[in-house]
Scaffold this motif. Structure first.
Motif, mmCIF file in Angstrom:
data_model
loop_
_atom_site.group_PDB
_atom_site.id
_atom_site.type_symbol
_atom_site.label_atom_id
_atom_site.label_comp_id
_atom_site.label_asym_id
_atom_site.label_seq_id
_atom_site.Cartn_x
_atom_site.Cartn_y
_atom_site.Cartn_z
ATOM 1 N N MET A 61 1.075 4.038 -3.016
ATOM 2 C CA MET A 61 0.692 5.430 -2.753
ATOM 3 C C MET A 61 1.674 6.422 -3.361
ATOM 4 O O MET A 61 1.317 7.584 -3.606
ATOM 5 N N GLY A 62 2.910 5.975 -3.612
ATOM 6 C CA GLY A 62 3.911 6.895 -4.156
ATOM 7 C C GLY A 62 4.442 6.497 -5.513
ATOM 8 O O GLY A 62 5.445 7.065 -5.974
ATOM 9 N N GLY A 63 3.823 5.525 -6.152
ATOM 10 C CA GLY A 63 4.305 5.121 -7.468
ATOM 11 C C GLY A 63 3.709 3.795 -7.876
ATOM 12 O O GLY A 63 2.506 3.584 -7.706
ATOM 13 N N ASN A 64 4.539 2.897 -8.370
ATOM 14 C CA ASN A 64 4.066 1.576 -8.768
ATOM 15 C C ASN A 64 5.093 0.524 -8.382
ATOM 16 O O ASN A 64 6.237 0.837 -8.025
ATOM 17 N N THR B 220 0.832 -1.213 0.000
ATOM 18 C CA THR B 220 0.000 0.000 0.000
ATOM 19 C C THR B 220 0.862 1.257 0.000
ATOM 20 O O THR B 220 0.604 2.206 -0.751
ATOM 21 N N VAL B 221 1.894 1.263 0.833
ATOM 22 C CA VAL B 221 2.783 2.423 0.886
ATOM 23 C C VAL B 221 3.501 2.618 -0.439
ATOM 24 O O VAL B 221 3.686 3.757 -0.904
ATOM 25 N N ILE B 222 3.908 1.500 -1.057
ATOM 26 C CA ILE B 222 4.578 1.589 -2.356
ATOM 27 C C ILE B 222 3.642 2.178 -3.399
ATOM 28 O O ILE B 222 4.005 3.102 -4.162
#
Length: 263
Positions: free
Chosen positions: A22-25, A18-20
């Motif tokens: 949220m800032g990209g792919n 999820t954190v990944i």
């Protein structure tokens, strides 16, 4: 299945993913350089630490017991052994031939009593079986802990290699970003592998090793008392010593309530 292990692993993967996202792919976090350094390096270092036979036994056994749960609790084992003692007292050892139990270790002990083996043979065989099993389980937790210790260190090695490559190509700005990303991903892979999988698995296996040692010792003592034709009440009373204090009292209260209802 041990729901706690599976649920914890899924939650950890979900949080990181999820954190990944949220800032990209996810593609940004794929690096062959980091994958080779972490998994290849950790496996190589662990292979140096342990014999190959230990890894072949420990890794699959550890993975199996980290995600599975014993079907019978210690309280269930005490109740079942007391019931088996009652059958043996009423029908003799021959009556145990028709007894079916889920636990393979307990079933082995019952078979020994039913076949009429002497006490020393039963004790030696079951204790050897228990010790061999615990040895392999201990090897498993040590191997997973070793991988967990190695992974962050190889993450740092991967980061240093990536930084060396980055500084060696300072004249080409187009290569700085990929080398820097690969360097940081090595640290990320190492930290994630160690703290999300290997070290938690090692701790879970250590707890299960202690639990299995108590359970199998309880079974051995119960089987030996059944072989000596001890009364079911004595078998239950002796085996209750393996249970925590609060569980012993709860069992006595249940028996007292049952006797009151019968009266």
């Amino acid at each position: 299945m041990d729901i706690a292990t599976s649920l914890g692993l899924l939650c950890g993967v979900a949080v990181v993913s999820t954190v990944i996202l949220m800032g990209g792919n996810l593609e940004m976090f794929v690096s062959e350089h980091a994958f080779i350094v972490i998994f290849g390096g950790s496996f190589a270092a662990t292979l140096i630490r342990f014999p190959l036979t230990s890894m072949l036994h420990g890794l699959p056994l550890g993975a199996k017991f980290a995600f599975t749960m014993r079907r019978m609790t210690q309280r269930d084992l005490v109740d079942e052994l007391a019931g088996i003692a009652d059958i043996a007292r009423k029908q003799g050892p021959v009556g145990l031939e028709k007894v079916e139990v889920e636990d393979p270790f307990l079933a082995k002990g019952i078979r020994f009593v039913a076949d009429g083996y002497d006490t020393s043979f039963i004790r030696d065989n079951l204790e050897r079986d228990r010790d061999n099993f615990l040895t392999h389980l201990d090897e498993g937790q040590k191997i997973y802990r070793a991988v967990g210790d190695c992974a962050p260190a190889f993450g740092m090695i991967g980061t240093l290699i990536g930084m060396v490559q980055m500084f060696a190509n300072m004249t080409d700005p187009s290569k700085l970003g990929p080398f820097m990303a690969g360097a940081l991903l090595a640290t990320f892979y190492g930290a994630a592998l160690a703290n999300l999988f290997c070290l938690p698995i090692a701790d879970k296996l250590h707890l299960k090793l202690v639990d299995e040692e108590i359970n199998r010792t309880l079974i051995i003592d119960g089987i030996l008392m059944i072989r000596e034709a001890k009364s079911p009440a004595l078998v239950r009373e002796m085996l209750l010593a393996y249970l925590p204090e609060k569980h012993r009292h709860s069992g006595e209260e249940e028996e007292g309530a049952g006797e009151a209802v019968a009266a």
